[in-house]
Structure formats: structure tokens, C-alpha cells
Design a protein around this motif. Sequence first.
Motif, PDB file in Angstrom:
ATOM      1  N   LYS A   4     -10.141   5.415   9.222  1.00  0.00           N
ATOM      2  CA  LYS A   4     -10.978   5.043  10.352  1.00  0.00           C
ATOM      3  C   LYS A   4     -12.470   5.199  10.056  1.00  0.00           C
ATOM      4  CE  LYS A   4     -10.575   9.659  12.431  1.00  0.00           C
ATOM      5  NZ  LYS A   4     -11.961  10.049  12.269  1.00  0.00           N
ATOM      6  N   ASP A   5     -12.804   5.978   9.029  1.00  0.00           N
ATOM      7  CA  ASP A   5     -14.201   6.206   8.696  1.00  0.00           C
ATOM      8  C   ASP A   5     -14.709   5.282   7.595  1.00  0.00           C
ATOM      9  OD1 ASP A   5     -14.391   8.299  10.520  1.00  0.00           O
ATOM     10  OD2 ASP A   5     -13.643   9.755   9.056  1.00  0.00           O
ATOM     11  N   LYS A   6     -13.816   4.472   7.041  1.00  0.00           N
ATOM     12  CA  LYS A   6     -14.222   3.650   5.915  1.00  0.00           C
ATOM     13  C   LYS A   6     -15.167   2.545   6.352  1.00  0.00           C
ATOM     14  CE  LYS A   6     -10.149   4.290   3.016  1.00  0.00           C
ATOM     15  NZ  LYS A   6      -8.964   3.644   2.443  1.00  0.00           N
ATOM     16  N   PRO A   7     -16.228   2.319   5.567  1.00  0.00           N
ATOM     17  CA  PRO A   7     -17.115   1.204   5.880  1.00  0.00           C
ATOM     18  C   PRO A   7     -16.435  -0.129   5.625  1.00  0.00           C
ATOM     19  CG  PRO A   7     -17.811   2.315   3.870  1.00  0.00           C
ATOM     20  CD  PRO A   7     -16.667   3.107   4.422  1.00  0.00           C
ATOM     21  N   ARG A   8     -16.831  -1.144   6.345  1.00  0.00           N
ATOM     22  CA  ARG A   8     -16.285  -2.472   6.117  1.00  0.00           C
ATOM     23  C   ARG A   8     -16.766  -3.011   4.771  1.00  0.00           C
ATOM     24  NH1 ARG A   8     -18.552  -5.687  10.944  1.00  0.00           N
ATOM     25  NH2 ARG A   8     -20.202  -4.155  10.686  1.00  0.00           N
ATOM     26  N   ARG A   9     -15.957  -3.874   4.180  1.00  0.00           N
ATOM     27  CA  ARG A   9     -16.368  -4.522   2.942  1.00  0.00           C
ATOM     28  C   ARG A   9     -17.698  -5.223   3.169  1.00  0.00           C
ATOM     29  NH1 ARG A   9     -14.383  -1.687  -0.337  1.00  0.00           N
ATOM     30  NH2 ARG A   9     -15.308  -3.095  -1.848  1.00  0.00           N
ATOM     31  N   GLY A  10     -18.587  -5.152   2.236  1.00  0.00           N
ATOM     32  CA  GLY A  10     -19.895  -5.774   2.355  1.00  0.00           C
ATOM     33  C   GLY A  10     -20.931  -4.856   2.964  1.00  0.00           C
ATOM     34  N   MET A  11     -20.464  -3.724   3.538  1.00  0.00           N
ATOM     35  CA  MET A  11     -21.403  -2.789   4.149  1.00  0.00           C
ATOM     36  C   MET A  11     -21.238  -1.394   3.547  1.00  0.00           C
ATOM     37  SD  MET A  11     -21.231  -3.942   8.154  1.00  0.00           S
ATOM     38  CE  MET A  11     -22.612  -2.866   8.559  1.00  0.00           C
ATOM     39  N   ALA A  12     -20.467  -1.282   2.477  1.00  0.00           N
ATOM     40  CA  ALA A  12     -20.205   0.016   1.870  1.00  0.00           C
ATOM     41  C   ALA A  12     -21.464   0.562   1.223  1.00  0.00           C
ATOM     42  CB  ALA A  12     -19.101  -0.112   0.822  1.00  0.00           C
ATOM     43  N   PRO A  13     -21.625   1.894   1.221  1.00  0.00           N
ATOM     44  CA  PRO A  13     -22.757   2.487   0.518  1.00  0.00           C
ATOM     45  C   PRO A  13     -22.716   2.135  -0.965  1.00  0.00           C
ATOM     46  CG  PRO A  13     -21.652   4.099   1.927  1.00  0.00           C
ATOM     47  CD  PRO A  13     -20.792   2.882   1.893  1.00  0.00           C
ATOM     48  N   LEU A  14     -23.839   2.324  -1.609  1.00  0.00           N
ATOM     49  CA  LEU A  14     -23.984   1.909  -3.005  1.00  0.00           C
ATOM     50  C   LEU A  14     -22.921   2.508  -3.905  1.00  0.00           C
ATOM     51  CD1 LEU A  14     -25.746   0.397  -5.076  1.00  0.00           C
ATOM     52  CD2 LEU A  14     -27.066   2.499  -5.329  1.00  0.00           C
ATOM     53  N   LEU A  15     -22.550   3.781  -3.697  1.00  0.00           N
ATOM     54  CA  LEU A  15     -21.643   4.471  -4.600  1.00  0.00           C
ATOM     55  C   LEU A  15     -20.328   4.834  -3.926  1.00  0.00           C
ATOM     56  CD1 LEU A  15     -24.243   6.773  -6.383  1.00  0.00           C
ATOM     57  CD2 LEU A  15     -23.267   4.626  -7.206  1.00  0.00           C
ATOM     58  N   TYR A  16     -19.862   3.994  -3.010  1.00  0.00           N
ATOM     59  CA  TYR A  16     -18.626   4.269  -2.286  1.00  0.00           C
ATOM     60  C   TYR A  16     -17.433   3.721  -3.063  1.00  0.00           C
ATOM     61  CZ  TYR A  16     -15.060   4.186   1.341  1.00  0.00           C
ATOM     62  OH  TYR A  16     -13.900   4.363   2.045  1.00  0.00           O
ATOM     63  N   VAL A  17     -16.493   4.586  -3.443  1.00  0.00           N
ATOM     64  CA  VAL A  17     -15.284   4.177  -4.147  1.00  0.00           C
ATOM     65  C   VAL A  17     -14.122   4.210  -3.165  1.00  0.00           C
ATOM     66  CG1 VAL A  17     -13.651   4.734  -5.983  1.00  0.00           C
ATOM     67  CG2 VAL A  17     -16.109   5.027  -6.379  1.00  0.00           C
ATOM     68  N   ASP A  18     -13.524   3.059  -2.922  1.00  0.00           N
ATOM     69  CA  ASP A  18     -12.399   2.923  -1.997  1.00  0.00           C
ATOM     70  C   ASP A  18     -11.121   2.783  -2.826  1.00  0.00           C
ATOM     71  OD1 ASP A  18     -10.520   2.217  -0.113  1.00  0.00           O
ATOM     72  OD2 ASP A  18     -11.836   0.854   0.971  1.00  0.00           O
ATOM     73  N   GLU A  19     -10.430   3.896  -3.031  1.00  0.00           N
ATOM     74  CA  GLU A  19      -9.234   3.896  -3.874  1.00  0.00           C
ATOM     75  C   GLU A  19      -8.137   3.009  -3.285  1.00  0.00           C
ATOM     76  OE1 GLU A  19      -8.863   5.162  -6.764  1.00  0.00           O
ATOM     77  OE2 GLU A  19     -10.258   6.835  -7.027  1.00  0.00           O
ATOM     78  N   GLU A  20      -7.997   2.969  -1.968  1.00  0.00           N
ATOM     79  CA  GLU A  20      -6.965   2.139  -1.354  1.00  0.00           C
ATOM     80  C   GLU A  20      -7.248   0.664  -1.595  1.00  0.00           C
ATOM     81  OE1 GLU A  20      -6.206   3.039   2.716  1.00  0.00           O
ATOM     82  OE2 GLU A  20      -5.942   5.189   2.360  1.00  0.00           O
ATOM     83  N   TRP A  21      -8.507   0.281  -1.521  1.00  0.00           N
ATOM     84  CA  TRP A  21      -8.877  -1.114  -1.793  1.00  0.00           C
ATOM     85  C   TRP A  21      -8.603  -1.462  -3.248  1.00  0.00           C
ATOM     86  CZ3 TRP A  21     -13.224  -3.060  -4.688  1.00  0.00           C
ATOM     87  CH2 TRP A  21     -13.438  -4.443  -4.535  1.00  0.00           C
ATOM     88  N   LEU A  22      -8.982  -0.591  -4.171  1.00  0.00           N
ATOM     89  CA  LEU A  22      -8.742  -0.842  -5.592  1.00  0.00           C
ATOM     90  C   LEU A  22      -7.259  -0.997  -5.892  1.00  0.00           C
ATOM     91  CD1 LEU A  22     -11.266   1.675  -7.202  1.00  0.00           C
ATOM     92  CD2 LEU A  22     -11.489  -0.808  -7.112  1.00  0.00           C
TER      93      LEU A  22
END
Length: 352
Positions: A4-22
Amino acid sequence: METKDKPRRGMAPLLYVDEEWLALRTEEVLEPRLPIVDAHHHLWNRSGAYLEPQLAADLACGHNLRGTVYIECTSMYRAEGDPRFACVGEVEYANGVAALFASGYYGPVRACAGIVGKVDLTLGAFAEEVLRACMAHAPDRFRGIRHMAAWDASPKVNVLMRPPARDLLLDPRFREGFGKLAPLGLSFDAWVYHPQLPQLVSLIDAYPDTRVIVDHIGGLVHTGPYASRADESFREWKASLQALARQPNVFMKIGGLSMRMHGCDFIDRDLPPTSQELAQAWAPHVETCIEIFGADRCMFESNFPPDKCGVSAVVLWNAFKRLAAGCSEGEKANLFAGTAIRAYRLPEALAQ
């Protein structure tokens, strides 16, 4: 971070690693026996930790990663004592991680086999004292320093947390400190944006005995004011690489291409890219670097965790292998391990 806290694609911080997306993109490992020395990665505890456990997991991705080179990132500095020596803390930390991997706890891989720290070269002649302190704290692994010089007038390009001074490479005090590297047998990692490459050429011409490793293909930028003139930027970048390559002590790192500054938008899509997509997008840049410097002076780098924001370890190394598919076996050996071993004076056993 919770879903619920994850940023939307295209709005992620510069160094945000989304393991679920990967994890939405899986591939079979190509050429799993090819030895790899990752020439460039970091370790830090900011905007999501990337420390020894995360590094170990990526090194165990299925590719034959044999060793790595740690590159400074203003991490783990000492909180007490003379601030000029605070950077020694990062070298101590990286050397401790290297000792853990050297114990065999994670198997045969040797992370941080080479360590590139940070010393403020604007200290001038005094920089030698700090360099010697770094050498003393990692005598078997300390290989050189990086003093980041990447600066641009546009805030869309100039995204470092601690931007350097403009024209740092031309600063007389910086150059005085730079002159202390070669006598100590140390190298310099150069992180600049492509409009600054002529300044880097000037620096190298003034100190031809200093080994210089150019990070992230020389910082070719396709964002901000450069987005509308990609062809012009490419021509300027290529001309600067040709000037750099005239000095035999200059090496080129191929990587950092997943960062937004290169103009690729894969990081902002709903699905992670395939290795085929990455290889196609990166081919003009990678082929130009290899054409100009030769495989014996080029090396692949993960630039993790920054590049992990857009690609997993499996897919990244698959993309590099696709890009090297037309190379000879000897050229592949250099690109994936041999060049890094020579440039950073690493154990030759890492290529076996």
C-alpha cells in the motif's frame, strides 16, 4: 515497503527498488558458465537497504559471478574524529564485507575483491595522508578512489545527493590531490556527465601516468535539456570517447544504462524489460564503447543498486551477454572479467 505504500510506476524515487515488480520478469540464465567480475556496485543503508544480504542474493542469481569491485557511495563514514578521514570508514566497512565473502560463507564468490574509496582531492597535497590511511585499512584490496565530479546546470540532470562544485576537474587543488594517485599506484574512477568529458580529457592529458576508469559509459545524458538533441549529444559523447581512448591508461565501464538519465523509460513501465529489449536499446552505446576502446579496455558493471531499480540481476547480465554475442571468446572473457581484473589488479583466479 508494504504494497500500500509503494509509489506508482513513473513516480518512484530515484533509488527505489521494487522486488515484486522485478519478479514479474523471469528468464533462463544465458551462458551460465561464463565467469563474471562485476566491476561496479555499491553497499548502503538508505532509501531501502542494499547491504551484504541483498548483494549475496544478487550474486547467487545463477550467473557465474566470481567477484566484484566495490565503488564508493559516501556510505558508512566515520561519525567521530578528523572529518578529513571520515571516508576511511567506508573502506573499513567494504573490507569487512570482503573478509566475510573471503571466508567462503557464501561459497566461491569474492565480493569487494577490489575496493574504490573516496578521498577529497581538493585537500591538495594533504590528500596523500588520507589515501595512505585508506591503503592501511584495506592493504590487500584498496585500489583507488572516486571523487564524483558529475555536475550539470539542469536540476533534471544534476541529481546527486551532494553535487560537486562546477568545473571540479579543473580546480588546481583537486589536480594537486589527483597528482598523488599515480605515485601510490592508485587509480581514479571518473563519474561525469558527457558535456564534462573534455575536462576529463584535459585532466588525463596532464597526468598520463594515472590509471583512469570511466564510469557508466561516460555519463551520456538524454534527459532535461539534452532530451531534444539526442543525436547531437551522441556525436559529442562519441568524439570525447575517441579523445579519451588515445591515452592507453583509460578504461571504460559499460553499465549504468538503466538509470533515467540515459532516457530509457523501462523503469516506469508496468512490466520490467526483457533482456532482448534492453540489448536492443543499449546496443548503440555499448557497440560504440567497444569499437573505440576495444574489449581489452571495456568491462561490464551492474551499478547495483541504482540500476536494480529497473532490472534484475538475471536480466541485466543476460542483456550484456546478448550484446556481446558477436564477440570472440577472448573478447567476452575481457568484457565480463579480464578487463576488470587488470584494471583493478584483482586475483586472476576470479576469471577461472
